[in-house]
Design a protein around this motif. Structure first.
Motif, mmCIF file in Angstrom:
data_model
loop_
_atom_site.group_PDB
_atom_site.id
_atom_site.type_symbol
_atom_site.label_atom_id
_atom_site.label_comp_id
_atom_site.label_asym_id
_atom_site.label_seq_id
_atom_site.Cartn_x
_atom_site.Cartn_y
_atom_site.Cartn_z
ATOM 1 N N GLU A 1 -42.745 8.330 -11.575
ATOM 2 C CA GLU A 1 -43.443 7.106 -11.969
ATOM 3 C C GLU A 1 -44.965 7.059 -12.174
ATOM 4 N N GLY A 2 -45.679 7.927 -11.330
ATOM 5 C CA GLY A 2 -47.035 8.061 -11.348
ATOM 6 C C GLY A 2 -47.233 8.637 -13.158
ATOM 7 N N HIS A 3 -46.561 9.795 -13.294
ATOM 8 C CA HIS A 3 -46.476 10.203 -14.576
ATOM 9 C C HIS A 3 -46.154 9.395 -15.581
ATOM 10 N N ALA A 4 -45.252 8.323 -15.786
ATOM 11 C CA ALA A 4 -45.100 7.380 -16.479
ATOM 12 C C ALA A 4 -46.227 6.453 -16.708
ATOM 13 N N GLN A 5 -46.878 5.990 -15.531
ATOM 14 C CA GLN A 5 -48.183 5.393 -15.517
ATOM 15 C C GLN A 5 -49.239 5.986 -16.322
ATOM 16 N N GLY B 1 -51.993 16.492 -10.988
ATOM 17 C CA GLY B 1 -52.134 18.152 -11.254
ATOM 18 C C GLY B 1 -50.593 18.386 -12.082
ATOM 19 N N GLN B 2 -49.635 17.901 -11.554
ATOM 20 C CA GLN B 2 -48.098 18.244 -12.227
ATOM 21 C C GLN B 2 -48.222 17.576 -13.749
ATOM 22 N N TRP B 3 -48.958 16.537 -13.758
ATOM 23 C CA TRP B 3 -48.910 15.778 -15.153
ATOM 24 C C TRP B 3 -49.946 16.635 -15.999
ATOM 25 N N PHE B 4 -50.947 17.338 -15.353
ATOM 26 C CA PHE B 4 -51.811 17.966 -16.280
ATOM 27 C C PHE B 4 -51.084 19.286 -16.905
ATOM 28 N N ALA B 5 -50.194 19.961 -15.652
ATOM 29 C CA ALA B 5 -49.666 21.024 -16.251
ATOM 30 C C ALA B 5 -48.503 20.725 -17.283
ATOM 31 N N ARG B 6 -47.903 19.582 -17.143
ATOM 32 C CA ARG B 6 -46.972 19.392 -17.871
ATOM 33 C C ARG B 6 -47.335 18.943 -19.355
ATOM 34 N N ARG C 1 -55.075 21.290 -6.275
ATOM 35 C CA ARG C 1 -53.965 20.438 -6.302
ATOM 36 C C ARG C 1 -53.961 19.802 -7.529
ATOM 37 N N LEU C 2 -54.967 19.632 -8.168
ATOM 38 C CA LEU C 2 -55.134 18.812 -9.512
ATOM 39 C C LEU C 2 -54.772 19.856 -10.610
#
Length: 347
Positions: free
Chosen positions: A31-35, A71-76, A118-119
């Motif tokens: 949900e965070g990534h979608a935002q 951080g997961q969003w940046f990696a993706r 973490r980021l």
């Protein structure tokens, strides 16, 4: 989406900023990534977080989880260069970070390294101190604030020490700029003066609570911001959801912040609901969405750099984003001023 340069820096941010403090408790990583995706598509380039997030509740088990989600969003998505990223170093008393140690040259490098890991990034655009070591009158402490126990010499020495450590981080390239949070007019002035005297990074922003219902910054802090080129980043511009109107008439929607925090950090008072009613009346009179009206009003203030808002659903996010290009008429502004004068400091 209007863009502003923060303080005296060359960092340009959207006048709306996406807050993240619910990612990891009230919101999943997905949900965070979608935002983030939705906000960037709408023209927002600014995301605010903190090492202690998420909240509701804050716990040892969840500290740092929000940064991990970003951080997961940046990696993706590999879109780090499209985002101005702000994070924060927790202040003294935060037991889940460094056992509550105060901010100092000893804690700054490790706190930054932890956030960077973490980021999943090499740098943080805006690194902020979450609250002063000496304490703060924010979060309803203004009603009993007493600074007589402060030690001026210790405070100035701390500022010199911290700015030295921050300058080393700027030189290393781990942070681009420095900001403050929950700070006073006197504190902002001293940080700026110490930076000029020592050559450390000058603060370019201050993140304080600010909304139609919390206007402590309107006098001394606003004057300081304008004269010292320190832009405000408003948090809780919707008064923790009160200004949406969803809590009027005793309503407590399932999963809402009020369902998790029974007084919204001291904001729930009879006078608060009366004030909300007055602002809802202004919105209705002029055919405005109350969320969009409240956010845009904050953005019009002469000391404002960006307005930080959060959402727990894409529907809420879309409502807020829908006001990005809204302009409030002189008549609306006059009615909002009248409502404020009738309902000052409701909590």
């Amino acid at each position: 989406m209007k863009m502003n340069k923060l303080g005296s820096s060359d960092i340009e941010v959207s006048h709306f900023c996406l807050g993240s403090m619910t990612w990891g408790t009230q919101n999943t990583a997905e949900e965070g990534h979608a935002q983030i995706d939705r906000a960037l598509d709408a023209g927002i380039n600014f995301i605010d977080t903190a090492e202690m997030y998420p909240v509701n509740p804050i716990s040892a088990e969840t500290v740092g989880r929000t940064e991990e989600i970003i951080g997961q969003w940046f990696a993706r998505d590999k879109r780090r260069d499209e985002v101005v990223l702000a994070s924060k170093h927790s202040g003294e008393g935060m037991q889940h970070a460094r056992d509550g140690a105060p901010i100092s040259s000893d804690t700054i490098p490790g706190a930054i390294e932890g956030s960077l890991k973490r980021l999943q990034t090499d740098y943080i655009d805006l690194y902020q101190f979450h609250w002063p070591n000496r304490g703060s009158y924010m979060f309803r402490k203004n009603w009993t604030f007493d600074p007589s126990g402060q030690n001026r010499a210790e405070t100035i020495a701390h500022m010199e020490d911290a700015l030295g450590a921050l300058q080393r981080e700027v030189e290393r390239g781990t942070i681009r700029a420095f900001g403050l949070s929950n700070e006073s007019a006197w504190g902002l002035t001293q940080w700026a003066a110490v930076a000029e005297r020592t050559g450390g990074p000058r603060p370019i922003s201050v993140q304080n609570e600010y909304s139609l219902m919390c206007r402590l910054a309107d006098t001394d802090v606003s004057e300081t911001c304008v004269n010292e080129q320190i832009d405000m980043l408003a948090f809780s511009p919707l008064a923790a959801g009160l200004l949406t109107g969803k809590y009027q008439g005793g309503k407590i929607p399932a999963g809402s912040r009020l369902s998790l925090n029974e007084d919204l950090g001291g904001r729930v008072t009879p006078r608060a609901f009366e004030a909300v009613a007055a602002y809802l009346e202004v919105a209705q009179k002029h055919g405005l969405d109350p969320v969009q009206m409240a956010l845009v009003w904050c953005a019009t203030r002469p000391f404002m750099g960006s307005v930080i808002f959060g959402a727990t659903s894409l529907e809420q996010l879309d409502v807020a984003l829908g006001g990005a290009d809204l302009t409030l008429s002189d008549e609306v502004m006059a009615d909002l001023d009248a409502a404020h004068k009738s309902h000052p400091m409701p909590y």
